[in-house]
Design an enzyme around this catalytic site. Sequence first.
Site, PDB file in Angstrom:
ATOM      1  N   HIS A  20       0.862  -1.201   0.000  1.00  0.00           N
ATOM      2  CA  HIS A  20       0.000   0.000   0.000  1.00  0.00           C
ATOM      3  C   HIS A  20       0.889   1.238   0.000  1.00  0.00           C
ATOM      4  O   HIS A  20       1.495   1.574   1.003  1.00  0.00           O
ATOM      5  CB  HIS A  20      -0.897  -0.007   1.248  1.00  0.00           C
ATOM      6  N   HIS A  22       1.572   5.422  -1.596  1.00  0.00           N
ATOM      7  CA  HIS A  22       1.212   6.624  -2.367  1.00  0.00           C
ATOM      8  C   HIS A  22       2.494   7.274  -2.876  1.00  0.00           C
ATOM      9  O   HIS A  22       3.350   7.645  -2.071  1.00  0.00           O
ATOM     10  CB  HIS A  22       0.473   7.631  -1.480  1.00  0.00           C
ATOM     11  N   LYS A 117      -9.549  -0.518  -5.348  1.00  0.00           N
ATOM     12  CA  LYS A 117      -9.449   0.210  -4.075  1.00  0.00           C
ATOM     13  C   LYS A 117     -10.811   0.826  -3.738  1.00  0.00           C
ATOM     14  O   LYS A 117     -11.380   1.575  -4.525  1.00  0.00           O
ATOM     15  CB  LYS A 117      -8.391   1.318  -4.198  1.00  0.00           C
ATOM     16  N   HIS A 159     -10.688   0.618   2.241  1.00  0.00           N
ATOM     17  CA  HIS A 159     -10.511   1.588   3.345  1.00  0.00           C
ATOM     18  C   HIS A 159     -11.813   1.545   4.141  1.00  0.00           C
ATOM     19  O   HIS A 159     -12.803   2.176   3.771  1.00  0.00           O
ATOM     20  CB  HIS A 159     -10.261   2.985   2.762  1.00  0.00           C
ATOM     21  N   HIS A 197      -4.568  -0.659   5.962  1.00  0.00           N
ATOM     22  CA  HIS A 197      -4.067   0.096   7.134  1.00  0.00           C
ATOM     23  C   HIS A 197      -4.938  -0.076   8.380  1.00  0.00           C
ATOM     24  O   HIS A 197      -5.516   0.868   8.893  1.00  0.00           O
ATOM     25  CB  HIS A 197      -3.883   1.580   6.805  1.00  0.00           C
ATOM     26  N   ASP A 270       1.335   2.628   3.505  1.00  0.00           N
ATOM     27  CA  ASP A 270       0.464   3.795   3.350  1.00  0.00           C
ATOM     28  C   ASP A 270       1.297   5.070   3.499  1.00  0.00           C
ATOM     29  O   ASP A 270       0.799   6.072   4.024  1.00  0.00           O
ATOM     30  CB  ASP A 270      -0.697   3.778   4.361  1.00  0.00           C
TER      31      ASP A 270
END
Length: 364
Positions: A20, A22, A117, A159, A197, A270
């Site tokens: 995960h 970004h 996602k 999420h 997460h 994350d």
Amino acid sequence: METTVAKVNAVTIPRWFDRHLHVRDVDMLRNVLPCTLNQRAIGAVIMGNLKHPDETSTIEKAKGYRWRIRAMLGILQTFGVTTNKDFEPRMTCYLTDEITPEEVVRGFKEGVWCGVKLYMADQRGLGGTTNSGHGVKNLLGRYPVFEAMEREGIPLLGHFEAVEPEVDEFDREIVSVERDLDPLLNSFPGLPVVFEHITDGRAAAFVAEVKHNIQATVTAHHLMINRNEMFRNGMNPVHFCKPVPKREMYRLKVREYVTSGHRRFGAGTDSAPHDESAKMRCYGCAAGIFTAPTAVELYTTVFDEDGALEHLGPFLSENFLGLYGVKVSKETMTIERKPLAVPQKIGNVQVFRGGTELPWTLVG
Ligand code: DOR
Ligand code: ZN
């Protein structure tokens, strides 16, 4: 007779995979991608909640973003910024209320994305985290997509947090487990789900015990900080992320599952870079903690503190990688007990634990 356990001073494990991550786009991409490359990752699941968040919500858009990441990889290699030659970005489909089941399946079969996602948004289009306002407003309306995903074995990367403003911030995860996730699993018992997460010990217990095919990613920061760290000696925007860190007993519960070697938990940083200016806003501080520069060392520190270094390898480099179509690496990496100075900033982005020392260093 007292037993003495020799202190381990080096750990060698297969190269790891960030489940995960970004990396953003353009200038930020150029700035932060080298961090994960230099951490010797074989690849990462790239989350696409960009400035224009639906930029990965169709096959064409996700391909475009992958192209930009690959182009940046080429540039960084050409200019010797990294020696990591085989990093593989695994893309995700940003699920909206609009995309059809057919397109989701086609994108998966064509190898454009490895999973879907799920962010949720409320009826006004307010999301619970960075750029999630284009997420799903009507979860039931997406059941035909989940049905197709169950049939094809496409992972749902969720999420799970309630987004309604009236739900207490610290209960958002567990509310979503009961209200969204549990019914979803019961309706689609064969759907592979990754709980992204995870932060709340109650949610972690659910993942560990439920009979369905579910796993969870865990960040380094959620293993290390509880909610007090957002407020210690005043407000600390650097420690604000979503889901927010939880109370100590819930952090410890998550950590217990992770460092005891439960196979349903795997590393997903994350790592979420934001410019300092966005983190320092008095109203609407951006959520996200930037751990990419030292992710491996942070996780190693956690396992070492818990006397569980033997479980580090599976957590970082093995658990449920097959779900993303990724094989366990045949190459290894070594982390040594040797102090590492954490940089304060990379470009304009504050680094988690910046300016401090970690007891472990990834040496190659
Ligand atoms: O803290 C977070 N930051 N949580 C998320 O879910 C998104 C991420 C980001 O993109 O900044
Ligand atoms: Zn994320």
